[in-house]
Design an enzyme around this catalytic site. Structure first.
Site, mmCIF file in Angstrom:
data_model
loop_
_atom_site.group_PDB
_atom_site.id
_atom_site.type_symbol
_atom_site.label_atom_id
_atom_site.label_comp_id
_atom_site.label_asym_id
_atom_site.label_seq_id
_atom_site.Cartn_x
_atom_site.Cartn_y
_atom_site.Cartn_z
ATOM 1 N N CYS B 80 21.202 -69.291 -42.001
ATOM 2 C CA CYS B 80 21.214 -68.373 -40.852
ATOM 3 C C CYS B 80 20.879 -69.128 -39.564
ATOM 4 O O CYS B 80 21.600 -70.045 -39.194
ATOM 5 C CB CYS B 80 20.277 -67.190 -41.115
ATOM 6 S SG CYS B 80 20.609 -65.790 -40.032
ATOM 7 N N HIS B 185 22.602 -65.229 -46.228
ATOM 8 C CA HIS B 185 21.317 -65.555 -46.852
ATOM 9 C C HIS B 185 21.475 -65.666 -48.370
ATOM 10 O O HIS B 185 21.433 -64.647 -49.049
ATOM 11 C CB HIS B 185 20.285 -64.474 -46.538
ATOM 12 C CG HIS B 185 19.821 -64.491 -45.119
ATOM 13 N ND1 HIS B 185 18.695 -65.154 -44.726
ATOM 14 C CD2 HIS B 185 20.359 -63.959 -43.992
ATOM 15 C CE1 HIS B 185 18.539 -65.031 -43.421
ATOM 16 N NE2 HIS B 185 19.538 -64.310 -42.947
ATOM 17 N N GLU B 187 19.356 -66.585 -50.450
ATOM 18 C CA GLU B 187 18.107 -66.143 -51.111
ATOM 19 C C GLU B 187 18.009 -64.629 -51.171
ATOM 20 O O GLU B 187 17.121 -64.085 -51.818
ATOM 21 C CB GLU B 187 16.895 -66.755 -50.391
ATOM 22 C CG GLU B 187 16.454 -66.085 -49.092
ATOM 23 C CD GLU B 187 17.336 -66.409 -47.870
ATOM 24 O OE1 GLU B 187 18.411 -67.017 -48.058
ATOM 25 O OE2 GLU B 187 16.949 -66.022 -46.749
#
Lengths: 248, 204
Positions: B80, B185, B187
């Site tokens: 990001c 993202h 994650e």
């Protein structure tokens, strides 16, 4: 193509998960089902009334949730300061939800957006119907009228720097009879940031209506049978069938 | 050891949570000594570009980190804002100089469709343009979680690994030598996100 989101909203009193009805804790749950893999996003809200529990219990619940949550997690409830933002972000929240304080001190929206990015700031708006097609924003657990009109307030919040708006119909909360899509559409059409709609979903068609009629970017649900793995899948299959792009 | 670079912006908790879930040892640090010892680096971050650069500067990280990444070729993944900082420059509220590891600029998302809202938030496609270790085992229709109002535009088409179409194409993943970046993202993108992260940690 950006998919429409199905979001689970979890409301906690003193760190314990409750379903709410008309903004009051109504039915207590256990938490074992939260690590579902089909949900698109989770919102955790502290709805503890003053004097009825400690903030620490909510924080520890959020932290536990964050550990097993590999989808975005938004947290809020009683957020008053930049330090409250920092605390929630430090324990694993990706976004912070603000409501009452945003009305009281709109500078907080701007300050937080500048510090953490607009995508981190979700302004939650609770609204009550006050006449045909007329609504008013309430704060403090839906108890205090503000004189604000929801779509005008949403527009202001966007200008102050909010990244998303979450709109909740107070009188639909917990009734499972469908969203107030008149309210949702009013707010969605007033802003150009994503809008999450909340309050009243009880069947899969309500999600479809929230998106098609209410013009929502995301539909929220708070009830247990919505967030087991099987039911989320079934809800999404239903939405897809109705022509809505969702993540299956 | 994986070092997650702490420069005061972003949710480090979710990144370290994902890395540890994948079975890797990880450490959050702002010290260059830790980064030099690390096998791999992750530069996460959400927030404003200018704050990111300012914080990296205040931590005296810009020069030593650039040396470590560009000269010593330490593998690094930017996520990001982290991936945007790797660009030469950004036009986010003014004009700012970036780390300059990637030949590209950071621009505002301007979808050519009025119905598309900004920020771009939610699950969206990753159009895989090139073979990459990042994409091993990732189906072409896998969705990833995005949340951003700005994006990186790579000047060198060879660097572009994947794109996303949000009223116009933007770079969603890039790679230049040992440098990787994702606008989404990983994650926070469940199974496919974790697999992509694992690919970087194992093969990057």
């Amino acid at each position: 193509m950006l998919r429409k989101r199905l979001i689970t909203v979890l409301t906690f009193t003193d760190g314990v998960l409750f379903r709410t009805k008309l903004f009051h804790p109504d039915y207590r749950y256990t938490q074992s089902f939260i690590d579902s893999w089909s949900i698109d996003e989770v919102v955790a809200l502290d709805v503890t009334r003053p004097g009825q529990g400690s903030k620490e219990n909510f924080y520890s619940t959020v932290q536990q949730l964050a550990r097993k949550c590999f989808v975005p997690l938004a947290a809020g409830g009683g957020v008053r300061t930049i330090d409250d933002f920092k605390k929630l972000l430090s324990i694993g929240a990706d976004k912070v939800v603000i409501n009452t304080e945003a009305v009281r001190n709109s500078k907080l929206i701007t300050e937080a957006a500048n510090l953490f990015g607009a995508q981190c700031v979700v302004v939650s708006i609770d609204a009550k119907k006050i006449g045909e097609g007329k609504y008013e924003v309430y704060t403090e657990f839906g108890t205090k009228p503000t004189g604000l009109e929801p779509s005008a307030w949403a527009k202001k919040a966007e200008e102050y720097g909010a990244g998303e708006i979450m709109i909740t119909s107070i009188e639909r909360d917990g009734f499972l009879e469908g969203y107030d899509n008149e309210l949702n559409k009013l707010v969605s059409e007033a802003v150009s940031i994503p809008v999450l709609v909340c309050g009243g979903a009880g069947k899969w068609q309500d999600f479809v209506d929230g998106i098609k009629i209410g013009k929502a970017s995301a539909v929220c649900t708070t009830n247990i049978y919505h967030f087991t793995d099987v039911s989320i899948k079934s809800a999404k299959a239903y939405m897809k069938n109705a022509g809505i792009d969702v993540r299956i | 050891m994986i070092v997650i670079i702490d420069y005061g912006l972003g949710n480090l908790f979710s990144v370290i949570g994902a890395v540890e879930k994948l079975g890797f040892k990880a450490k959050i640090s702002s010290k260059i000594a830790d980064m030099e010892k690390a096998d791999k680096l992750i530069l996460p971050g959400v927030g404003a570009f200018s704050d990111g650069m300012k914080n990296l500067k205040n931590l005296s990280l810009i020069e030593p980190l650039t040396k470590l990444v560009v000269e010593k070729k330490k593998p690094i993944l930017g996520i990001c804002l982290g991936c945007q900082l790797m660009a030469k420059e950004s036009f986010e509220f003014g004009h700012h100089k970036g780390l300059g590891w990637i030949d590209g600029s950071v621009l505002k998302l301007e979808p050519n469709d009025k119905d598309l809202r900004v920020p771009h938030v939610g699950w969206d496609d990753l159009l895989q343009r090139k073979k990459s270790i990042l994409f091993e085992g990732i189906p072409s229709d896998a969705l990833f979680y995005y949340t951003h109002s700005f994006h990186i535009k790579c000047n060198n088409p060879d660097d572009i690994l994947g794109e996303c179409d949000y009223g116009g194409l933007f770079t969603a993943a890039f790679n230049h030598n040992n440098i990787y970046g994702t606008q989404f993202h990983p994650e926070k993108s469940q199974l496919h996100g974790l697999n992509l992260l694992k690919n970087f940690l194992e093969k990057g």
